[in-house]
Design a protein around this motif. Structure first.
Motif, short mmCIF file in Angstrom:
data_model
loop_
_atom_site.label_atom_id
_atom_site.label_comp_id
_atom_site.label_asym_id
_atom_site.label_seq_id
_atom_site.Cartn_x
_atom_site.Cartn_y
_atom_site.Cartn_z
N THR A 493 0.92 -1.23 -0.05
CA THR A 493 -0.03 0.05 0.06
C THR A 493 0.78 1.27 0.10
O THR A 493 0.31 2.45 -0.10
CB THR A 493 -0.81 0.06 1.09
OG1 THR A 493 -0.23 -0.14 2.31
CG2 THR A 493 -1.67 -1.01 1.30
N GLN A 494 2.05 0.99 0.15
CA GLN A 494 3.08 2.01 0.43
C GLN A 494 4.44 1.94 -0.34
O GLN A 494 4.96 0.83 -0.06
CB GLN A 494 3.12 2.77 1.62
CG GLN A 494 3.77 4.30 1.88
CD GLN A 494 3.47 4.90 3.31
OE1 GLN A 494 4.70 4.63 4.08
NE2 GLN A 494 2.52 5.48 3.52
N LEU A 542 0.52 4.86 -8.34
CA LEU A 542 -0.28 5.58 -7.47
C LEU A 542 -1.91 5.63 -8.05
O LEU A 542 -2.80 5.72 -7.10
CB LEU A 542 0.00 7.02 -6.95
CG LEU A 542 1.50 6.93 -6.25
CD1 LEU A 542 2.00 8.22 -6.16
CD2 LEU A 542 1.30 6.30 -4.72
N SER A 545 -4.98 2.97 -7.34
CA SER A 545 -5.69 2.85 -6.08
C SER A 545 -5.52 3.92 -5.20
O SER A 545 -4.42 4.43 -4.91
CB SER A 545 -5.23 1.39 -5.20
OG SER A 545 -6.19 1.17 -4.24
N PRO A 546 -6.73 4.24 -4.69
CA PRO A 546 -6.57 5.46 -3.74
C PRO A 546 -5.86 5.10 -2.34
O PRO A 546 -5.57 5.86 -1.49
CB PRO A 546 -7.83 5.91 -3.52
CG PRO A 546 -8.79 4.70 -3.73
CD PRO A 546 -7.95 3.97 -4.87
N VAL A 547 -5.83 3.70 -1.99
CA VAL A 547 -5.23 3.19 -0.62
C VAL A 547 -3.50 3.44 -0.66
O VAL A 547 -2.83 3.24 -0.01
CB VAL A 547 -5.54 2.14 -0.13
CG1 VAL A 547 -7.12 2.10 0.02
CG2 VAL A 547 -5.15 1.01 -1.16
N ARG A 548 -2.97 3.55 -2.14
CA ARG A 548 -1.49 3.66 -2.23
C ARG A 548 -0.98 4.90 -1.99
O ARG A 548 -1.70 6.12 -2.06
CB ARG A 548 -1.13 3.23 -3.82
CG ARG A 548 -1.61 1.72 -3.97
CD ARG A 548 -1.37 1.56 -5.37
NE ARG A 548 -1.82 -0.02 -5.69
CZ ARG A 548 -1.78 -0.31 -6.93
NH1 ARG A 548 -1.50 0.45 -8.28
NH2 ARG A 548 -2.12 -1.58 -7.03
N SER A 549 0.11 4.83 -1.41
CA SER A 549 0.55 6.33 -1.29
C SER A 549 2.28 6.23 -1.10
O SER A 549 2.94 5.10 -1.37
CB SER A 549 0.37 6.67 0.46
OG SER A 549 0.92 5.55 1.26
N ASN A 578 -1.83 13.43 -6.34
CA ASN A 578 -2.64 13.87 -5.44
C ASN A 578 -1.99 13.81 -4.12
O ASN A 578 -1.38 12.91 -3.60
CB ASN A 578 -3.73 12.76 -5.31
CG ASN A 578 -4.90 12.77 -4.31
OD1 ASN A 578 -4.83 13.88 -3.52
ND2 ASN A 578 -5.77 11.85 -4.27
N GLN A 581 -2.00 11.40 -1.41
CA GLN A 581 -1.21 10.25 -1.44
C GLN A 581 0.28 10.21 -1.18
O GLN A 581 0.96 9.38 -1.23
CB GLN A 581 -1.42 9.51 -2.99
CG GLN A 581 -2.81 9.07 -3.07
CD GLN A 581 -2.88 8.55 -4.47
OE1 GLN A 581 -2.87 9.21 -5.42
NE2 GLN A 581 -2.94 7.18 -4.52
#
Length: 726
Positions: A493-494, A542, A545-549, A578, A581
């Motif tokens: 996720t990151q 990135l 998915s919006p959960v990726r950062s 964004n 993120q």
């Protein structure tokens, strides 16, 4: 009656009789055999409300209620029987009287029979017949007193029964005089036992419940030996209950007539106190652990960098400020120990080095581990610092056996002392650092005292600084990415962006060039370069998915720049990034700066959606206490804490406390330095939000990112399978 009630003449015997008769305080009536009133005194007028003229000649039942009219006749009959038999006359009795207004009242009647020939009856003596002389005494005062007593006793009884205490009253003879219901309930005494009134049986039942009946009896005997004494003690029961026992003498005036015992069940309070005490002890233990972690190196138990700097500053301002020595050392070729034998062997060597260092100095001297294989010793008031330095070199050269291999530690040590001029703490440490590098350059495994000519070593650092100035322009600073996984989601996720410098075909460790970049201010340009590269290279990932950062480290130097926040947001916008993120990682040291501008920069970024993570969480001395006051959204537990997990079976309340504390403040938690499945499983069980480390992937350039993510996914699957099997 034909004869007048009283003669007109007021002197002589009749006058004396009349005066005495009217002086009587009780109402007195003389009643003839036919039941009529023959004579009444002044008190009778007052009591019944009739005049003498109204009463004389009237039936005596005029002054009696209907319900009591026959009672007097029966009483007269009893008087006659006792008179004839010579037995004692009936005692006075309670009766009701009736006033002229019809109201009734309580009184006491005493009477006797007199024959006309027994005594001179004065004006009523007709010479024959029997008279009843009745005195009537109202008992208003007695009734009021009885009512008050009954009311008081009722209130006392209600009070005793409503109290939560068990009450036992014992007479001066040692017999039980009374108990309340709470007493029998507290002591669980059966009703049938109480009904026997067997005091010894009751006492035996009581003693059978106590942990120490002998002490109970001793206290009882002691108090009865000293009747005026009071006491307060505690009774422990076999079933775990606890009573408080109070005792005081019961007196009537100055005379002791008994003793009152009061028992109070304090079991819930005692248990609550014990639980609170246990909780406080656990909190104190955790606080001690947290404090130890804040000021101690977790591996060796030595002082850490923060504590060393504090004690060095204190020593330079103390009484022995003219005799302060700093001995800075690191192990030669220590990296080879980790590479060949593994990190466990390296840790064991560091622990042994720490032990030997402590053995070479006085108890009051400070030995600290600054990080990695770098140690420092602070001597205050030492007469021969060089002798201590020589002892350290000699001590560390003694071989050590680790995992079956014999190792001979080697070290380079630099010694710097306070000279004629006053030096700041940082300058003294810098001189020791220069001397240490001079010792390495001179062949290692030795110590050297700082000499001014050693400053030549600074040329090398200057060269590194010059190289850094060209590194960005020459494309030597690149970005590698290390995956951070979410155990809950089972995916990466990151990604954390990490700076890499390849100079003249060789990779320069970040631990070497980052401090130089911060000292020189080049960290700002390097940081912006990393942000731009990361925004561009990770934009496709990135967007998936919006959960990726993306996480990027930020130095306090960067945050002190006035336009840092605006430049970051402008760069993100220009790259189509964004800001929600983006995660900026900062260390606790940025909050030591009293410049409010640093905090303001972070708050501006957070308002724009950027998240802030506190890196190396737990290593700073105030981060735990100040965590709720810091403008952060997440914390990253330092790898030193993760390394405490060896097998996964350890009990590490420090880790659970840190994670729970962060979660209670609404912060997400990432653990870095995860290298084993046992560590990952342990942290997952503690509900750690994210994991990062070599177990999942090494840092990789953008070209190798897809493989790094796949490798991380495989590690996640293996971890999940391992957890399911257990």
């Amino acid at each position: 009656m034909d004869a007048p009630l009283l003669p007109a003449r007021q002197d002589g015997p009749d006058a004396g009789f009349r005066a005495v008769f009217d002086a009587l305080p009780d109402a007195v009536l003389v009643i003839a055999e036919d039941g009529t009133v023959s004579l009444a005194n002044r008190a009778a007028e007052i009591v019944f409300g009739y005049t003498r003229d109204d009463l004389v000649g009237q039936d005596h039942r005029l002054i009696l209620p209907d319900s009591f009219s026959n009672g007097l006749e029966q009483y007269i009959a009893a008087l006659r029987i006792s008179r004839c038999s010579g037995s004692a006359a009936p005692l006075p009795f309670d009766a009701l009287g009736r006033r002229k207004d019809g109201s009734e009242f309580q009184g006491e009647v005493a009477s006797s029979l007199l024959a006309s020939g027994d005594v001179d009856m004065g004006p009523v003596d007709s010479g024959h017949g029997t008279f009843l002389v009745a005195s009537f005494r109202p008992t208003f005062h007695r009734q009021e007193a009885d009512d008050g007593l009954r009311e008081a006793m009722s209130l006392l009884s209600a009070t005793l029964e409503s109290t939560a205490d068990g009450i036992l009253v014992v007479g001066i003879d040692g017999r039980i005089a009374g108990i309340n219901d709470q007493f029998s309930a507290m002591w669980r005494i059966p009703r049938e036992l109480l009904a026997t009134h067997d005091d010894e049986a009751v006492m035996g039942y009581v003693l059978g419940q106590l942990s120490d009946p002998g002490t109970f009896l001793e206290k009882v005997q002691e108090l009865y030996a000293h009747p005026d004494a009071e006491s307060h003690d505690v009774l422990e029961f076999l079933d775990g209950r606890t009573f408080e026992r109070y005792s005081r003498p019961q007196k009537v005036g100055d005379k002791v007539v008994g003793r009152v015992w009061s028992f109070r069940d304090v079991t819930p309070r005692r248990r609550a106190q014990e639980q609170a005490k246990q909780a406080m002890a656990e909190l104190a233990e955790q606080a001690a652990q947290l404090k130890a972690m804040a000021f101690q190196d977790p591996l060796t138990g030595l002082a850490n960098r923060k504590l060393f700097h504090e004690q060095l500053t204190e020593a330079l301002h103390g009484e022995c400020s003219s005799a302060v020595d700093v001995l800075l050392l690191d192990l030669d070729d220590f990296k080879e120990v980790n590479d060949i034998l593994g990190h466990h062997a390296g840790d064991q060597m560091l622990i042994e080095v720490a032990r030997r260092l402590r053995a070479c100095v006085r108890p009051d001297d400070t030995v600290a581990r600054l990080g990695g294989d770098e140690f420092v010793v602070l001597l205050t008031g030492s007469s021969n610092a060089e002798s201590v330095a020589a002892d350290i070199v000699e001590s560390l050269n003694v071989p050590v056996w680790i995992d079956g291999a014999m190792l001979r530690p080697s070290l380079s040590l630099g010694l710097a002392s306070m000279g004629d001029g006053v030096l700041a703490a940082s300058e003294l440490l810098r001189r020791a650092d220069v001397a240490m590098y001079a010792a390495k350059a001179a062949g290692k495994n030795q110590y050297l005292r700082f000499q001014p000519e050693m400053m030549t070593a600074l040329v090398q650092r200057t060269d590194m600084e010059a190289g850094l100035r060209l590194a960005v322009d020459n494309g030597e600073i690149t970005v590698n990415y290390q995956p951070i996984v979410s155990p809950a989601l089972g995916e990466v996720t990151q990604l954390e962006a990490l700076a890499r410098w390849d100079r003249d075909g060789e990779r320069v460790p970040p631990s070497h060039f980052i401090p130089t970049a911060e000292r020189s201010g080049l960290i700002s340009s390097i940081g912006m370069h990393m942000l731009q590269e990361s925004f561009s290279e990770l934009r496709p990932w990135l967007a998936g998915s919006p959960v990726r950062s993306l996480a990027v480290n930020v130095s306090g130097v960067q945050l002190r720049e006035p336009d840092f926040a605006d430049e970051v947001l402008l760069l993100a916008e220009s790259c189509g990034m964004n800001s929600a993120q983006l995660v900026l990682e900062v260390t606790e040291s940025v909050f030591f700066d009293h410049d409010d501008h640093v905090i303001g920069q972070l708050e501006n970024l957070r308002r724009a959606g950027v998240r802030v993570a506190l890196d190396d969480f737990g290593t700073g001395y105030s981060s735990l206490g100040r965590l709720q006051d810091l403008p952060v959204d997440a914390v990253k537990i330092d790898r030193s804490f993760v390394s405490m997990i060896r097998t996964g079976a350890e009990k590490l309340p420090i880790l659970s406390s840190m994670i729970n504390m962060a979660h209670s403040l609404g912060l997400r938690v990432t653990a870095e330095g995860v290298e084993t499945a046992a560590q990952a499983a342990y942290l997952t069980d503690l509900e750690c939000d994210s994991l990062q480390g070599y177990l999942f992937s090494f840092p990789e350039p953008a070209a190798g990112l897809e493989i790094a993510i796949l490798r991380s996914a495989d590690a996640i699957d293996e971890l999940e399978g391992l957890r399911l099997r257990h």
